[in-house]
Design a protein around this motif. Sequence first.
Motif, PDB file in Angstrom:
ATOM      1  N   HIS A 287      53.021  84.489   7.080  1.00 60.47           N
ATOM      2  CA  HIS A 287      53.839  83.301   7.304  1.00 60.47           C
ATOM      3  C   HIS A 287      54.708  83.500   8.550  1.00 60.47           C
ATOM      4  CE1 HIS A 287      57.356  84.933   4.559  1.00 60.47           C
ATOM      5  NE2 HIS A 287      56.900  85.826   5.380  1.00 60.47           N
ATOM      6  N   SER A 288      55.389  82.422   8.949  1.00 66.77           N
ATOM      7  CA  SER A 288      56.370  82.511  10.043  1.00 66.77           C
ATOM      8  C   SER A 288      57.538  81.621   9.666  1.00 66.77           C
ATOM      9  CB  SER A 288      55.745  82.041  11.361  1.00 66.77           C
ATOM     10  OG  SER A 288      55.361  80.679  11.269  1.00 66.77           O
ATOM     11  N   PHE A 289      58.665  81.818  10.314  1.00 62.67           N
ATOM     12  CA  PHE A 289      59.863  81.049   9.986  1.00 62.67           C
ATOM     13  C   PHE A 289      60.294  80.218  11.178  1.00 62.67           C
ATOM     14  CE2 PHE A 289      60.848  84.903   7.137  1.00 62.67           C
ATOM     15  CZ  PHE A 289      60.167  84.348   6.071  1.00 62.67           C
ATOM     16  N   ARG A 290      60.931  79.077  10.911  1.00 58.40           N
ATOM     17  CA  ARG A 290      61.479  78.236  11.971  1.00 58.40           C
ATOM     18  C   ARG A 290      62.995  78.255  11.917  1.00 58.40           C
ATOM     19  NH1 ARG A 290      58.177  72.920  10.835  1.00 58.40           N
ATOM     20  NH2 ARG A 290      58.501  73.824   8.772  1.00 58.40           N
ATOM     21  N   GLY A 291      63.632  78.560  13.016  1.00 62.16           N
ATOM     22  CA  GLY A 291      65.103  78.628  13.061  1.00 62.16           C
ATOM     23  C   GLY A 291      65.517  79.898  13.787  1.00 62.16           C
TER      24      GLY A 291
ATOM     25  N   GLN B 177      60.397  84.670  13.537  1.00 62.95           N
ATOM     26  CA  GLN B 177      59.829  83.356  13.861  1.00 62.95           C
ATOM     27  C   GLN B 177      58.350  83.496  14.246  1.00 62.95           C
ATOM     28  OE1 GLN B 177      62.846  80.638  16.136  1.00 62.95           O
ATOM     29  NE2 GLN B 177      63.514  82.746  16.529  1.00 62.95           N
ATOM     30  N   ARG B 178      57.952  84.713  14.616  1.00 60.67           N
ATOM     31  CA  ARG B 178      56.537  84.957  14.943  1.00 60.67           C
ATOM     32  C   ARG B 178      55.735  85.045  13.644  1.00 60.67           C
ATOM     33  NH1 ARG B 178      58.669  89.288  18.768  1.00 60.67           N
ATOM     34  NH2 ARG B 178      58.054  90.801  17.179  1.00 60.67           N
ATOM     35  N   LEU B 179      54.432  84.812  13.752  1.00 58.76           N
ATOM     36  CA  LEU B 179      53.565  84.983  12.577  1.00 58.76           C
ATOM     37  C   LEU B 179      53.580  86.453  12.176  1.00 58.76           C
ATOM     38  CD1 LEU B 179      51.539  83.611  10.642  1.00 58.76           C
ATOM     39  CD2 LEU B 179      49.733  84.313  12.229  1.00 58.76           C
TER      40      LEU B 179
ATOM     41  N   ALA C 227      54.712  72.678   3.135  1.00 56.39           N
ATOM     42  CA  ALA C 227      54.844  72.021   4.437  1.00 56.39           C
ATOM     43  C   ALA C 227      56.309  71.713   4.742  1.00 56.39           C
ATOM     44  CB  ALA C 227      54.018  70.735   4.458  1.00 56.39           C
ATOM     45  N   GLY C 228      56.741  72.116   5.927  1.00 50.02           N
ATOM     46  CA  GLY C 228      58.103  71.814   6.355  1.00 50.02           C
ATOM     47  C   GLY C 228      59.157  72.725   5.764  1.00 50.02           C
ATOM     48  N   ARG C 229      58.728  73.742   5.027  1.00 47.90           N
ATOM     49  CA  ARG C 229      59.692  74.671   4.403  1.00 47.90           C
ATOM     50  C   ARG C 229      59.550  76.071   4.971  1.00 47.90           C
ATOM     51  NH1 ARG C 229      61.708  72.166  -0.231  1.00 47.90           N
ATOM     52  NH2 ARG C 229      63.285  73.796   0.004  1.00 47.90           N
ATOM     53  N   ASN C 230      60.641  76.784   5.063  1.00 46.14           N
ATOM     54  CA  ASN C 230      60.596  78.208   5.370  1.00 46.14           C
ATOM     55  C   ASN C 230      60.298  78.955   4.077  1.00 46.14           C
ATOM     56  OD1 ASN C 230      61.108  78.493   8.172  1.00 46.14           O
ATOM     57  ND2 ASN C 230      63.265  77.986   7.836  1.00 46.14           N
ATOM     58  N   THR C 231      59.175  79.657   4.070  1.00 50.05           N
ATOM     59  CA  THR C 231      58.794  80.375   2.842  1.00 50.05           C
ATOM     60  C   THR C 231      59.471  81.749   2.792  1.00 50.05           C
ATOM     61  OG1 THR C 231      56.799  81.141   3.977  1.00 50.05           O
ATOM     62  CG2 THR C 231      56.589  79.199   2.565  1.00 50.05           C
ATOM     63  N   THR C 232      60.811  81.705   2.800  1.00 50.51           N
ATOM     64  CA  THR C 232      61.604  82.935   2.688  1.00 50.51           C
ATOM     65  C   THR C 232      61.380  83.572   1.319  1.00 50.51           C
ATOM     66  OG1 THR C 232      63.467  81.726   1.780  1.00 50.51           O
ATOM     67  CG2 THR C 232      63.388  81.964   4.173  1.00 50.51           C
ATOM     68  N   THR C 233      61.822  84.808   1.200  1.00 51.55           N
ATOM     69  CA  THR C 233      61.658  85.533  -0.054  1.00 51.55           C
ATOM     70  C   THR C 233      62.345  84.784  -1.196  1.00 51.55           C
ATOM     71  OG1 THR C 233      61.712  87.538   1.275  1.00 51.55           O
ATOM     72  CG2 THR C 233      61.869  87.821  -1.092  1.00 51.55           C
ATOM     73  N   GLU C 234      63.541  84.284  -0.947  1.00 51.28           N
ATOM     74  CA  GLU C 234      64.279  83.588  -2.004  1.00 51.28           C
ATOM     75  C   GLU C 234      63.617  82.239  -2.334  1.00 51.28           C
ATOM     76  OE1 GLU C 234      65.352  84.823   0.933  1.00 51.28           O
ATOM     77  OE2 GLU C 234      67.341  84.024   1.432  1.00 51.28           O
ATOM     78  N   PHE C 235      63.085  81.560  -1.305  1.00 51.67           N
ATOM     79  CA  PHE C 235      62.374  80.304  -1.561  1.00 51.67           C
ATOM     80  C   PHE C 235      61.119  80.563  -2.394  1.00 51.67           C
ATOM     81  CE2 PHE C 235      58.899  77.433  -0.512  1.00 51.67           C
ATOM     82  CZ  PHE C 235      59.459  76.205  -0.818  1.00 51.67           C
TER      83      PHE C 235
ATOM     84  N   ASP D 209      68.221  76.437   6.199  1.00 50.41           N
ATOM     85  CA  ASP D 209      67.152  77.322   6.677  1.00 50.41           C
ATOM     86  C   ASP D 209      66.304  77.872   5.527  1.00 50.41           C
ATOM     87  OD1 ASP D 209      67.630  77.315   9.525  1.00 50.41           O
ATOM     88  OD2 ASP D 209      69.453  78.482   9.140  1.00 50.41           O
ATOM     89  N   GLY D 210      66.743  77.610   4.303  1.00 54.14           N
ATOM     90  CA  GLY D 210      65.992  78.117   3.159  1.00 54.14           C
ATOM     91  C   GLY D 210      66.387  79.526   2.757  1.00 54.14           C
ATOM     92  N   VAL D 211      67.615  79.921   3.082  1.00 50.15           N
ATOM     93  CA  VAL D 211      68.056  81.280   2.745  1.00 50.15           C
ATOM     94  C   VAL D 211      69.367  81.268   1.954  1.00 50.15           C
ATOM     95  CG1 VAL D 211      66.939  82.231   4.794  1.00 50.15           C
ATOM     96  CG2 VAL D 211      69.385  81.672   4.875  1.00 50.15           C
ATOM     97  N   VAL D 212      69.614  82.377   1.269  1.00 46.93           N
ATOM     98  CA  VAL D 212      70.898  82.613   0.601  1.00 46.93           C
ATOM     99  C   VAL D 212      71.909  83.058   1.644  1.00 46.93           C
ATOM    100  CG1 VAL D 212      72.095  84.207  -0.970  1.00 46.93           C
ATOM    101  CG2 VAL D 212      69.921  83.148  -1.662  1.00 46.93           C
TER     102      VAL D 212
END
Lengths: 134, 134, 134, 134, 134, 134
Positions: free
Chosen positions: E14-18, E25-27, E78-86, F46-49
């Motif tokens: 995955h990658s993050f936006r922000g 932010q890179r893959l 889609a449109g979400r940051n798939t962070t660990t907490e998310f 940003d989808g984070v804590v």
Amino acid sequence: MFTVCVRDHVMIAHSFRGEVFGPAQRLHGATYVVDAEFRRRQLDADGVVVDIGAAHALLKDVLGDLNFRNLDEEEAFAGRNTTTEFLAYAIWTRLADHVRSGALGAGGDGLCGLKVTLHESHVAWASFEADLPR
Amino acid sequence: MFTVCVRDHVMIAHSFRGEVFGPAQRLHGATYVVDAEFRRRQLDADGVVVDIGAAHALLKDVLGDLNFRNLDEEEAFAGRNTTTEFLAYAIWTRLADHVRSGALGAGGDGLCGLKVTLHESHVAWASFEADLPR
Amino acid sequence: MFTVCVRDHVMIAHSFRGEVFGPAQRLHGATYVVDAEFRRRQLDADGVVVDIGAAHALLKDVLGDLNFRNLDEEEAFAGRNTTTEFLAYAIWTRLADHVRSGALGAGGDGLCGLKVTLHESHVAWASFEADLPR
Amino acid sequence: MFTVCVRDHVMIAHSFRGEVFGPAQRLHGATYVVDAEFRRRQLDADGVVVDIGAAHALLKDVLGDLNFRNLDEEEAFAGRNTTTEFLAYAIWTRLADHVRSGALGAGGDGLCGLKVTLHESHVAWASFEADLPR
Amino acid sequence: MFTVCVRDHVMIAHSFRGEVFGPAQRLHGATYVVDAEFRRRQLDADGVVVDIGAAHALLKDVLGDLNFRNLDEEEAFAGRNTTTEFLAYAIWTRLADHVRSGALGAGGDGLCGLKVTLHESHVAWASFEADLPR
Amino acid sequence: MFTVCVRDHVMIAHSFRGEVFGPAQRLHGATYVVDAEFRRRQLDADGVVVDIGAAHALLKDVLGDLNFRNLDEEEAFAGRNTTTEFLAYAIWTRLADHVRSGALGAGGDGLCGLKVTLHESHVAWASFEADLPR
């Protein structure tokens, strides 16, 4: 030297004979968290030591013959104390036999060593390691 | 090769001499989680590498001489930096001496190798390993 | 809320009744690595939740009644499945009784909660947690 | 033999080519918790195998070139499956080159062996180990 | 309160936006070692919180939909940051839906809470916990 | 409830006053592996804590004031036993102060709880947990 290790576990009952074992002469049991390390001098054409999925499956298969059993009643262990170090050797032997029989495919031929470690608690573990005959 | 490992820990204070140590030149301390691995080529008549109860007791005994102490004040370490790797060696030597003196009983005679590992944090450990003279 | 946790382990044999348990209906066993967490709202005059040496000793004492035993033969568990979660509760009850009886000294009076966790393998654990009545 | 080990981690994306990899042929990723073990026959004048701060910095530096990247797009790995065991070797090579180039200072000359282990999950790891040429 | 926890893992890209994410932010990718804790106020008639085999199977099933995938291409995210907490929350939601749908059998009705923890490395993890509606 | 946890460590010397501490009344030391858990009811935009890089940096900063020190000589702890549970509280207080002062940016305002755990060995740990005032 390259090594790939896979981990699984097994839950058994047993008892030991010999005064050295103290209260462990009574019927009791253990969870063994088992690490199987496969060694190879060179990676194969796919870039692996062993097909890791096949390695996991082989370990689960070998542990399946022991899992949820009272080892005192297993013919294979008659007259033996199934200590952690003895079981490391027993599992090593079974894994090595399967490797020789092709359970890991042609890739198994390139393996040159095998180590089996059984973690019996957070403060004790035992292992057996030896070369695999080509 | 068979191995049995037992784990215990020790909590000490010390400081280091030498610019390479930076802030660790100040008096500080560490918890060392200590693994002692005993090696044997063949299992004994009871099916063990070593009486695991005796191994745990021996390790606790050896660590007891260091536990809750400021190593800067220990005569045995005068003029030495008690780094993690140095302490692995120091504990190895003491364990080996005790094995030779019969602390593990007759079974200790069959031991051919010993490794001592000190985990100083979740990101660093050190060890010393050598054969045990017969 | 302050918590202090001490860890020890126990090795037992047992079997389960009920089709849901599948092969675990056979006599087998487990190592349980046991964490006992003691909770207190304020530290005592010494700056502790509990005398950690006394906590370790109490846990070892309670586990000693189960260690190296076949739980199928323990009267206290007659007619019960000694699952990991059930044993967490059983050990909780015994620890709580001892705390109430003063096993942790006067400091035990200040404890307000207790959690017992049993790790049965690297992929499963169970716990029981409840307040301690004042 | 003395060993000092430092731990860090790296998070990468990649895919594998070859039917043996099954669903891992798709683009996916991994966290590798990386252990770098440095070996030395004798401690240096400071009583260390290696300056542990320098070792941590070197490992972080080498992993920094891979961290947060898609390894499928790295020229250095073109045409290769970046399996865990392959990456253990790649990181070993880079660490060894830096040691030879003096990244660990004069003390690096005394190192005789290096092992790199990549933990890819709680049930699998791989390593590469070899002597360091003097 | 009783808790039973089962562990498995998943490997994703995955990658993050922000800007806050810097190089992430890179893959890139991650291994998440996932703990699912199921809570129950009373044990059921079999003495369990949940059929542990069914719990392991459910967790594997839910993780199977994510495993060996690039989450940037999953419609559900889609449109979400798939962070660990998310992702802890996303997996919580899927597990909770399955429990409600009867994936754990009638016993699932007694569950009152669920916690999902994702370990992303040896130095970071995230979790989501909430009550389960009856 | 969402939680993000970051881990670091600190190495200190200290001694305790009071007979309950037995040999720990002597100058000794400890490695504390420290977990800081940050809680939030909802994820931010940003989808984070919390910015996990900022959380790691904050924890390292707070531990830096204690690292490689003899706590018996720290004015802040004069007259106090710097037990594991006391230090969990001390670190909690310092982290909470920094959060309130904006060390985690605007995102820190959304945090509602904080837990600090200090692992002092493989068999003992202590923690302090409390809500963060809004």
